[in-house]
Scaffold this motif. Structure first.
Motif, PDB file in Angstrom:
ATOM      1  N   GLN A 622       0.898  -1.257  -0.115  1.00  0.00           N
ATOM      2  CA  GLN A 622       0.095   0.023  -0.033  1.00  0.00           C
ATOM      3  C   GLN A 622       0.893   1.084   0.026  1.00  0.00           C
ATOM      4  O   GLN A 622       2.171   1.163   0.570  1.00  0.00           O
ATOM      5  N   ARG A 628       0.479  -0.109   5.986  1.00  0.00           N
ATOM      6  CA  ARG A 628       1.002  -1.441   5.836  1.00  0.00           C
ATOM      7  C   ARG A 628       1.175  -2.209   7.006  1.00  0.00           C
ATOM      8  O   ARG A 628       1.143  -1.752   8.339  1.00  0.00           O
ATOM      9  N   PRO A 648      -7.404  -4.260   1.023  1.00  0.00           N
ATOM     10  CA  PRO A 648      -6.371  -3.395   0.660  1.00  0.00           C
ATOM     11  C   PRO A 648      -6.565  -1.940   0.116  1.00  0.00           C
ATOM     12  O   PRO A 648      -7.645  -1.986  -0.668  1.00  0.00           O
ATOM     13  N   LYS A 649      -5.890  -1.098   0.426  1.00  0.00           N
ATOM     14  CA  LYS A 649      -5.935   0.220  -0.503  1.00  0.00           C
ATOM     15  C   LYS A 649      -4.951   0.099  -1.580  1.00  0.00           C
ATOM     16  O   LYS A 649      -4.213  -0.889  -1.685  1.00  0.00           O
TER      17      LYS A 649
END
Length: 685
Positions: A622, A628, A648-649
């Motif tokens: 990320q 993270r 997740p991004k």
């Protein structure tokens, strides 16, 4: 762009000189072409045309392109400005032959000779002015004269020659420096003639300082790049009379035991061909004394400003070098530092051995070619066997490498204190004369990249073995970050630094760039980035900020590479997306992430397991470091399916794309250095 800036973006090599006929080559990492392909056909067209075009040009310079994207080839050739057209034609033609032989089927290659240089690539490097392929070569002999005197004279020579080359219409200058009681020095500085005077000056601006830093005390050396280069020697190596003469009757350095002033350096730009040497000094008679006084006043009027400029330049250089760590002083003090290091080594545990050079020579059969395993950034690696039968890997640092010694010291003092099953074990070292040698346990199965990026080898790594490798790497990082006596950030985690033992268990290696954190520290900052592009976190690559989250990012990239069998920077494998991160994110958003998994292991993995591993990898890469996970979180997620994973991004670099119709060098180069270790200033300052 200045030379040091590009040294941060590409591998900087410190090598001994070769014979005139021996090329120095750098093979790029932009993929290979196949025999009979359109790329090879386009390359053949350029190899037929470019030697003729360069030799027929008044500047002995030519660029060219052939074909269309994606098989388009870009090439640049530059001959040294003092050679004739026939020699230029032969040199460039030989360059194409040697490049294709030394970098077999490589789409990107650079070769350097005494008389010319050649680069071709599948990216449009011609469009920019970066000195983007760089070598530093050094003579093996040292000056016997005063170090301070030679530094001053060498700086004077290079500074004057570089300034003159930038102003020259051909961007090329030869120079000679004559100094009373010191060796005569000769120099050539050249830029590609398509650069403006300002661009040439910018390319050359740090050459004097780099020379004093890396070639300090050497009787000859070269800084070689595609856009600008320099060479100096104590013998004439160019043809014809110099275009710039720098003359001094005495050394322009103040001496404490002299009462008379020194004669300052005088510069004579562009003397006419065949100009006579300076007139001898004749004792003045009565009729000559008045003229002599006028001549002295006239000389002083010219010399004083020149001397003032020189002293200001030297003062500026001294201050700047002090701020940058004063590399040359570090090299002068290296002997004392080595003695201190030996003393510290002898205090370590009995498991760490300080070897004699004779033991290393016997183990490696005098560093025989048959025992050579490969070449690292700081020297070759050999296989060896000790007298007790133990197999070892011997990393021999290249002689006279100041940066190499820094890495050597860092690795000895750091990894000798670390003990973990997933870290390569440093058996010992050897410090004897010019030899600086690290001795590791031998890893018979090479490195991870040998398996996962080779179609013929990847099938030998089934999912069960890859899972063990992934978990082992994670455990090794967790030990470094949390459980070791030291708190360590590796900073160069990548597939080639994961070694595999006889049972295919992973061991993290190469701690020369690692940094130690205090117990209360969470991150560090450096003005100069070290590591490997493609694995570097965005905050580290752009701002020099590193932390344990930097290693987490690298682990995420490595995890995706293990799952896919593809390098992060292999843009040609990901359609419109420039790298593996962008391609993975695209598949994740569309619910097609299982397409990422390499075919040989996709049948062995359950769909839920594959999604879970990809989810963990995307969490690690990320863009925001705070988003993270820590390695503790990663290890827990890998070992337990009950751990709930957040969505997740987007990752860093995910939105970079390559235009099929217009593939620019600027875009491709930013993420195409996946195997290039950046080693400028390993101290991280």
């Amino acid at each position: 762009m200045a030379f040091p800036a590009m040294a941060i973006v590409l591998l900087l090599l410190l090598l001994p000189f070769a014979d005139a006929e021996t090329p120095w080559q750098l093979c790029g990492t932009r993929g290979n072409y196949t025999a009979g392909s359109d790329y090879q056909s386009n390359l053949n067209q350029l190899s037929a045309a470019l030697p003729r075009n360069a030799s027929s040009s008044t500047t002995l310079f030519a660029t060219g392109t052939a074909g269309t994207v994606p098989d388009m080839v870009y090439a640049l050739a530059l001959c040294r400005g003092d050679i004739n057209a026939s020699a230029c034609n032969d040199c460039v033609a030989t360059g194409f032959q040697d490049a294709q032989q030394l970098c077999a089927f490589g789409k990107d290659a650079s070769v350097y000779y005494d008389s010319c240089l050649l680069r071709f690539s599948n990216t449009n490097f011609i469009a920019n002015t970066d000195n983007d392929v760089s070598l530093i070569l050094m003579n093996t002999k040292n000056f016997t004269e005063s170090a301070d005197s030679m530094r001053l004279m060498l700086f004077t020579l290079l500074n004057a020659t570089a300034q003159d080359a930038a102003k020259s219409s051909r961007r090329f200058t030869t120079a000679r420096l004559d100094i009373s009681s010191l060796p005569t020095m000769y120099c050539v500085v050249q830029c590609t003639p398509d650069l403006t005077a300002g661009e040439c000056a910018a390319c050359l601006q740090d050459f004097p300082e780099l020379t004093l830093s890396f070639l300090d005390g050497r009787q000859g050396g070269r800084l070689m790049g595609v856009r600008c280069n320099m060479r100096y020697e104590i013998y004439p190596f160019y043809q014809g009379d110099p275009t710039l003469r720098i003359i001094s009757l005495a050394l322009a350095v103040p001496a404490m035991n002299r009462t008379s002033p020194e004669t300052p350096v005088t510069v004579f730009p562009h003397p006419p061909a065949g100009a006579p040497p300076p007139p001898a000094i004749i004792p003045a008679g009565p009729a000559q004394e008045q003229r002599g006084r006028k001549s002295k006043l006239w000389s002083i009027g010219i010399a004083v400003p020149l001397l003032a400029i020189l002293l200001c330049s030297i003062t500026f250089l001294w201050v700047r070098r002090r701020k940058k760590g004063n590399v040359s002083l570090q090299l002068q003090d290296k002997a004392a530092e080595e003695n201190a290091l030996v003393w510290r080594i002898e205090e370590k545990s009995s498991e760490f051995t300080l070897f004699d050079l004779s033991q290393i020579l016997q183990a490696t059969e005098n560093f025989s070619k048959g025992n050579r395993l490969g070449q690292g950034g700081f020297g070759p690696v050999y296989k060896g066997q000790l007298s007790d039968g133990q197999e070892i890997a011997v990393k021999r640092l290249a002689s006279h490498s100041g940066q190499g010694f820094t890495e050597f010291r860092n690795e000895v003092e750091l990894i000798a204190k670390l003990q973990h099953t997933n870290l390569v074990r440093l058996v010992g070292c050897c410090i004897e004369g010019e030899e600086k040698i690290l001795v590791y346990e031998y890893m018979p199965n090479k490195s991870l990249d040998f398996f996962i990026f080779d179609e013929n080898q990847s099938s030998s790594l089934n999912w069960s073995k890859r899972r063990v490798i992934i978990e082992g790497i994670a455990q090794g990082l967790l030990y470094l970050h949390k459980h070791s006596r030291l708190r360590v950030v590796h900073r160069d985690l990548k597939a080639s630094n994961i070694l595999l033992d006889q049972d295919m268990n992973p061991k993290i290696s190469d701690f020369g760039l690692a940094r130690i954190f205090g117990s209360n520290d969470t991150e560090g900052n450096t003005k100069r980035v070290v590591g490997t592009y493609g694995y570097m976190s965005p905050e580290y690559a752009s701002e020099g900020i590193y932390s344990v989250k930097s290693d987490v990012f690298s682990f995420g990239v490595l995890l995706l590479e293990i799952l896919s069998g593809k390098r992060n920077s292999s843009s040609h494998q990901f359609g419109d997306f420039l790298n593996l991160l962008g391609y993975t994110w695209h598949l994740w958003e569309e619910g097609r992430c299982l397409e990422l998994v390499e075919a040989p292991i996709s049948k062995e993995m359950h769909a839920a397991e594959a999604r879970r591993y990809i989810n963990i990898a995307l969490m690690c890469v990320q863009e925001n470091a705070d988003d993270r996970p820590t390695m503790s979180d990663v290890v827990a997620a890998l070992n337990s399916e009950s751990v709930v994973l957040p969505e997740p991004k987007h990752p860093a670099y995910f939105n970079l794309r390559v235009s099929k119709a217009m593939e620019s060098a600027t875009v491709v180069e930013c993420c195409s250095l996946n195997d290039v270790t950046i080693t400028q200033d390993p101290e991280g300052r």
